[in-house]
Design a protein around this motif. Sequence first.
Motif, mmCIF file in Angstrom:
data_model
loop_
_atom_site.group_PDB
_atom_site.id
_atom_site.type_symbol
_atom_site.label_atom_id
_atom_site.label_comp_id
_atom_site.label_asym_id
_atom_site.label_seq_id
_atom_site.Cartn_x
_atom_site.Cartn_y
_atom_site.Cartn_z
ATOM 1 N N LYS A 3 1.082 -1.281 -0.622
ATOM 2 C CA LYS A 3 -0.031 -0.404 -0.047
ATOM 3 C C LYS A 3 0.918 1.082 0.175
ATOM 4 O O LYS A 3 1.656 1.187 0.616
ATOM 5 C CB LYS A 3 -1.101 0.161 1.447
ATOM 6 C CG LYS A 3 -2.042 -0.827 1.134
ATOM 7 C CD LYS A 3 -3.152 -0.950 2.117
ATOM 8 C CE LYS A 3 -3.916 -1.603 2.459
ATOM 9 N NZ LYS A 3 -4.878 -2.019 3.381
ATOM 10 N N THR A 4 0.799 2.236 -0.786
ATOM 11 C CA THR A 4 0.895 3.886 -0.600
ATOM 12 C C THR A 4 0.133 4.267 -0.397
ATOM 13 O O THR A 4 -1.288 4.329 -1.076
ATOM 14 C CB THR A 4 2.009 3.969 -2.223
ATOM 15 O OG1 THR A 4 2.085 2.620 -2.554
ATOM 16 C CG2 THR A 4 2.555 4.942 -2.548
ATOM 17 N N ALA A 234 -0.801 0.850 -10.576
ATOM 18 C CA ALA A 234 0.585 0.135 -10.791
ATOM 19 C C ALA A 234 1.672 0.838 -11.844
ATOM 20 O O ALA A 234 1.307 1.733 -12.216
ATOM 21 C CB ALA A 234 -0.067 -0.970 -12.048
ATOM 22 N N HIS A 235 2.830 0.596 -11.559
ATOM 23 C CA HIS A 235 3.987 1.087 -12.000
ATOM 24 C C HIS A 235 4.134 0.034 -13.451
ATOM 25 O O HIS A 235 4.733 -1.308 -13.696
ATOM 26 C CB HIS A 235 5.437 1.162 -11.116
ATOM 27 C CG HIS A 235 5.153 1.476 -9.406
ATOM 28 N ND1 HIS A 235 5.590 2.956 -9.684
ATOM 29 C CD2 HIS A 235 4.058 1.167 -9.065
ATOM 30 C CE1 HIS A 235 4.704 3.440 -7.926
ATOM 31 N NE2 HIS A 235 4.288 2.471 -8.022
ATOM 32 N N THR A 252 -3.939 4.515 -0.954
ATOM 33 C CA THR A 252 -4.904 5.127 -0.258
ATOM 34 C C THR A 252 -4.899 6.193 0.356
ATOM 35 O O THR A 252 -3.747 7.316 -0.149
ATOM 36 C CB THR A 252 -3.887 3.950 0.987
ATOM 37 O OG1 THR A 252 -3.432 4.685 1.936
ATOM 38 C CG2 THR A 252 -4.259 2.534 1.050
ATOM 39 N N LEU A 253 -5.877 6.717 0.908
ATOM 40 C CA LEU A 253 -5.688 7.529 1.680
ATOM 41 C C LEU A 253 -4.246 7.869 2.559
ATOM 42 O O LEU A 253 -4.162 6.873 2.890
ATOM 43 C CB LEU A 253 -6.760 8.158 2.219
ATOM 44 C CG LEU A 253 -7.755 8.487 1.816
ATOM 45 C CD1 LEU A 253 -9.492 8.388 2.317
ATOM 46 C CD2 LEU A 253 -7.676 9.206 0.300
ATOM 47 N N VAL A 283 -1.361 14.125 -2.535
ATOM 48 C CA VAL A 283 -1.092 13.679 -3.912
ATOM 49 C C VAL A 283 0.326 12.379 -3.819
ATOM 50 O O VAL A 283 0.808 12.531 -2.501
ATOM 51 C CB VAL A 283 0.500 14.645 -3.935
ATOM 52 C CG1 VAL A 283 0.977 15.434 -3.237
ATOM 53 C CG2 VAL A 283 0.786 14.822 -5.329
ATOM 54 N N PHE A 284 0.116 12.114 -4.583
ATOM 55 C CA PHE A 284 1.410 11.196 -4.953
ATOM 56 C C PHE A 284 1.929 11.839 -6.654
ATOM 57 O O PHE A 284 2.028 12.005 -6.877
ATOM 58 C CB PHE A 284 0.246 9.208 -5.651
ATOM 59 C CG PHE A 284 1.553 8.528 -6.281
ATOM 60 C CD1 PHE A 284 2.601 7.700 -5.135
ATOM 61 C CD2 PHE A 284 1.432 8.406 -7.835
ATOM 62 C CE1 PHE A 284 3.148 6.699 -5.798
ATOM 63 C CE2 PHE A 284 2.784 7.325 -8.205
ATOM 64 C CZ PHE A 284 3.425 6.690 -7.195
#
Length: 290
Positions: A3-4, A234-235, A252-253, A283-284
């Motif tokens: 999870k990020t 997905a990277h 995720t939040l 932000v990601f």
Amino acid sequence: MQKTALVPHLHLPRAHHDRHVLTSTVDVFGTAHWLLAERAPQPRGDVPPVDALVVSVDPDGDVELTELSGVRGRRPYLDRLPDGGFVVAVSRTRRYEEAKQVQVFDVLGRETSSFSVGDAIEHLLVDEAGHIWVGHFDENPVGIRRWSATGRLVWTSDGARIPGLFDCYALNVSGTTAWACPYTDFPLVEIRPDRPDRPVTVWTNGIRGAHAVAVHGDRVAFYGGYGEEGDRLAHGRLTETSVEPRDVGLLTLPDGSAPGRRRIVGRGSRIYVQAEPFTAWGVFDLSSCS
């Protein structure tokens, strides 16, 4: 599955939480904007024009207020022009054929022009040069277009040989470059209209259904998907002709929970996500990933 968590970006000042959020976005410079009305529009029927307030919060936390007169639409699109004005647009043209679909406001909030860009807007993003990028969904499969702020068509995907361009699922605008990932074939597409020898570059891609894309160098990230893959991150890496898939996880939040209903904006290496009640952006940033 890894999870990020989104990093908190900007939030609507609490003094404005009593108003209804018509829409919100993050512009090409990283400033967040909220378009607010005194009350929520009726869920059905015609929506009369309303006076609305734009609350802008820049990356330093400075707040700016702009009052717009006669804003049309129940759930309009919003973005800021480099001169400080705003673009507001409704997705559908059916009820706005005479009044026009896109409104342009100056820095004082006065409407200076209006025009139409075609039915079924899915994405509307302004670039650093002040051009308006519009991606359409499949009820009007005209693809991707770039307009001037006065309504002049300056680039179109017609004849660009983008495979399967039927619905612009994902659109990312940064600088004066756009990236897209369209249905049905989901290629990754880079569009540089100012490069006349090769304005469009296409990579084949097996990651389907993403609603946002971020690009940094030869790395790419796709956010969203079908069904249970709605929170997928997905990277991949860019080869000469294709996207080579790498890690797959969840976005995720900041507190680790799933976003639920959300708004998404892609800007270069960044994907901004805003979940209900639509008062805060996270932000990601792909450039921050090792």
